[in-house]
Motif scaffolding. Structure first.
Motif, PDB file in Angstrom:
ATOM      1  N   PHE A   1      51.062   7.256  98.988  1.00 44.64           N
ATOM      2  CA  PHE A   1      51.395   8.424  98.164  1.00 44.64           C
ATOM      3  C   PHE A   1      51.348   9.678  99.028  1.00 44.64           C
ATOM      4  O   PHE A   1      52.269  10.478  99.039  1.00 44.64           O
ATOM      5  CB  PHE A   1      50.405   8.530  96.992  1.00 44.64           C
ATOM      6  CG  PHE A   1      50.608   9.736  96.126  1.00 44.64           C
ATOM      7  CD1 PHE A   1      51.684   9.809  95.255  1.00 44.64           C
ATOM      8  CD2 PHE A   1      49.729  10.812  96.186  1.00 44.64           C
ATOM      9  CE1 PHE A   1      51.879  10.934  94.451  1.00 44.64           C
ATOM     10  CE2 PHE A   1      49.916  11.940  95.390  1.00 44.64           C
ATOM     11  CZ  PHE A   1      50.990  11.994  94.519  1.00 44.64           C
ATOM     12  N   CYS A   2      50.275   9.813  99.796  1.00 45.01           N
ATOM     13  CA  CYS A   2      50.128  10.974 100.687  1.00 45.01           C
ATOM     14  C   CYS A   2      48.953  10.699 101.636  1.00 45.01           C
ATOM     15  O   CYS A   2      47.815  10.539 101.172  1.00 45.01           O
ATOM     16  CB  CYS A   2      49.857  12.229  99.865  1.00 45.01           C
ATOM     17  SG  CYS A   2      49.375  13.648 100.879  1.00 45.01           S
TER      18      CYS A   2
ATOM     19  N   GLN B   1      45.962  12.883 101.001  1.00 51.10           N
ATOM     20  CA  GLN B   1      45.169  12.521  99.824  1.00 51.10           C
ATOM     21  C   GLN B   1      44.203  11.385 100.172  1.00 51.10           C
ATOM     22  O   GLN B   1      43.039  11.390  99.788  1.00 51.10           O
ATOM     23  CB  GLN B   1      46.084  12.091  98.672  1.00 51.10           C
ATOM     24  CG  GLN B   1      45.324  11.977  97.366  1.00 51.10           C
ATOM     25  CD  GLN B   1      46.042  11.114  96.345  1.00 51.10           C
ATOM     26  OE1 GLN B   1      46.329   9.943  96.590  1.00 51.10           O
ATOM     27  NE2 GLN B   1      46.333  11.693  95.196  1.00 51.10           N
TER      28      GLN B   1
ATOM     29  N   GLU C   1      51.498  18.757 103.194  1.00 44.73           N
ATOM     30  CA  GLU C   1      52.939  19.025 103.132  1.00 44.73           C
ATOM     31  C   GLU C   1      53.285  19.153 101.665  1.00 44.73           C
ATOM     32  O   GLU C   1      53.321  18.152 100.943  1.00 44.73           O
ATOM     33  CB  GLU C   1      53.730  17.881 103.773  1.00 44.73           C
ATOM     34  CG  GLU C   1      53.653  17.890 105.280  1.00 44.73           C
ATOM     35  CD  GLU C   1      54.401  16.710 105.885  1.00 44.73           C
ATOM     36  OE1 GLU C   1      55.359  16.224 105.254  1.00 44.73           O
ATOM     37  OE2 GLU C   1      53.997  16.280 106.966  1.00 44.73           O
TER      38      GLU C   1
ATOM     39  N   CYS D   1      52.912  16.814  94.644  1.00 45.95           N
ATOM     40  CA  CYS D   1      51.632  17.538  94.622  1.00 45.95           C
ATOM     41  C   CYS D   1      51.220  17.902  93.195  1.00 45.95           C
ATOM     42  O   CYS D   1      50.033  17.997  92.889  1.00 45.95           O
ATOM     43  CB  CYS D   1      51.707  18.794  95.479  1.00 45.95           C
ATOM     44  SG  CYS D   1      51.954  18.446  97.234  1.00 45.95           S
TER      45      CYS D   1
ATOM     46  N   CYS E   1      49.053  15.342  91.790  1.00 42.11           N
ATOM     47  CA  CYS E   1      47.989  14.902  92.694  1.00 42.11           C
ATOM     48  C   CYS E   1      46.619  15.281  92.147  1.00 42.11           C
ATOM     49  O   CYS E   1      46.368  16.436  91.820  1.00 42.11           O
ATOM     50  CB  CYS E   1      48.201  15.520  94.076  1.00 42.11           C
ATOM     51  SG  CYS E   1      46.889  15.073  95.218  1.00 42.11           S
TER      52      CYS E   1
ATOM     53  N   CYS F   1      42.881  20.170  97.953  1.00 44.89           N
ATOM     54  CA  CYS F   1      43.831  20.195  99.076  1.00 44.89           C
ATOM     55  C   CYS F   1      44.397  21.588  99.331  1.00 44.89           C
ATOM     56  O   CYS F   1      44.540  22.015 100.471  1.00 44.89           O
ATOM     57  CB  CYS F   1      44.970  19.216  98.775  1.00 44.89           C
ATOM     58  SG  CYS F   1      46.345  19.345  99.905  1.00 44.89           S
TER      59      CYS F   1
ATOM     60  N   PRO G   1      47.596  22.731  98.888  1.00 47.84           N
ATOM     61  CA  PRO G   1      48.720  22.443  99.789  1.00 47.84           C
ATOM     62  C   PRO G   1      49.583  23.645 100.117  1.00 47.84           C
ATOM     63  O   PRO G   1      50.279  23.636 101.124  1.00 47.84           O
ATOM     64  CB  PRO G   1      49.517  21.380  99.026  1.00 47.84           C
ATOM     65  CG  PRO G   1      49.178  21.599  97.595  1.00 47.84           C
ATOM     66  CD  PRO G   1      47.748  22.044  97.581  1.00 47.84           C
TER      67      PRO G   1
HETATM   68  S1  SF4 Z   1      48.252  18.176  96.917  1.00 46.87           S
HETATM   69 FE1  SF4 Z   1      47.720  17.720  99.075  1.00 46.87          FE
HETATM   70  S2  SF4 Z   1      46.799  15.724  99.024  1.00 46.87           S
HETATM   71 FE2  SF4 Z   1      47.936  15.974  97.112  1.00 46.87          FE
HETATM   72  S3  SF4 Z   1      49.970  15.144  97.473  1.00 46.87           S
HETATM   73 FE3  SF4 Z   1      50.078  17.328  97.940  1.00 46.87          FE
HETATM   74  S4  SF4 Z   1      49.656  17.470 100.151  1.00 46.87           S
HETATM   75 FE4  SF4 Z   1      48.990  15.447  99.481  1.00 46.87          FE
END
Ligand code: SF4
Length: 222
Positions: free
Chosen positions: A18-19, A22, A185, A190, A193, A199, A201
């Protein structure tokens, strides 16, 4: 071969796909935050993990089985593993106290609906690889059960998904060993998320972004 203290959790694979950030925040930095999506997922898993073993006709269902692979350095719980009695022409494993041979079929429960990416398939395949190593057998397929449509989706463990699972596992081990959390990114995903608030982001990693973010908080504060 990995030692037990190096094992990563099976669920980490899905998060990494997924990321990667994360995954690092959750398993490297051990930050976790529950949102609606993870809460629903947790409730589904708690229900599944409350039962044990049952036998009906030619199927034995074992829930909440602890599984691991020393070769891949993986461990975790399988929601459900079905042992299905083989016909005379099929090959399978022997089970204590049972006659005949049995094939192994893992089932993973997921909230929501089938995803476009392969993250759920990979997590299920990782379970199959653990079970193959523990039971010395070959598992050709398993299934994902989605809460949204309440249906099973069969996943074939072909060479492509096996390779993706092993490569993802290796990348997570490298990340855990290096101890470096990837930079964020920002993208559409996000918004869903569970670690968005940790995070940040849109603020982390961009030149001047942290100071802009702090300025914004100060400006908006009463
Ligand atoms: S919020 Fe941060 S951890 Fe979550 S998907 Fe986006 S970049 Fe990844």
């Amino acid at each position: 071969m990995y030692s037990e203290d190096q094992y990563i959790q099976l669920s980490a694979l899905q998060h990494y796909l997924f990321c990667p950030r994360q995954c690092a925040l959750a398993y490297l930095e051990k930050s976790w935050s529950e949102n609606l999506f993870t809460a629903e997922g947790r409730i589904i898993h708690e229900r599944v993990h409350s039962a044990e073993v049952e036998k009906r006709a030619d199927v034995i269902r074992a829930r909440a089985l602890w599984i691991a692979s020393a070769r891949l350095g993986l461990s975790g719980q399988a929601d459900l593993v079905e042992f299905r009695k083989c016909t005379a022409s099929e090959t399978g494993i022997r089970l204590p106290g049972q006659t005949g041979r049995w094939s192994v079929f893992p089932v993973e429960f997921k909230r929501g609906k089938p995803k476009r990416n392969h993250s759920d398939d990979v997590q299920l395949c990782a379970q199959a690889l653990c079970l193959e190593e523990m039971l010395d057998t070959r598992i050709p397929e398993g299934a994902l059960f989605y809460g949204k449509n309440k249906r099973r989706h069969v996943v074939q463990f072909d060479e492509t998904i096996r390779q993706l699972t092993e490569e993802t596992t290796l990348k997570i081990h490298e990340m855990m060993e290096n101890g470096i959390t990837p930079q964020p990114e920002y993208s559409k995903k996000c918004k869903a998320c569970s670690l968005y608030g940790i995070c940040l982001p849109r603020s982390v990693g961009r030149k001047g972004a942290v100071s802009n973010y702090l300025n914004k908080i100060i400006e908006e504060s009463p």
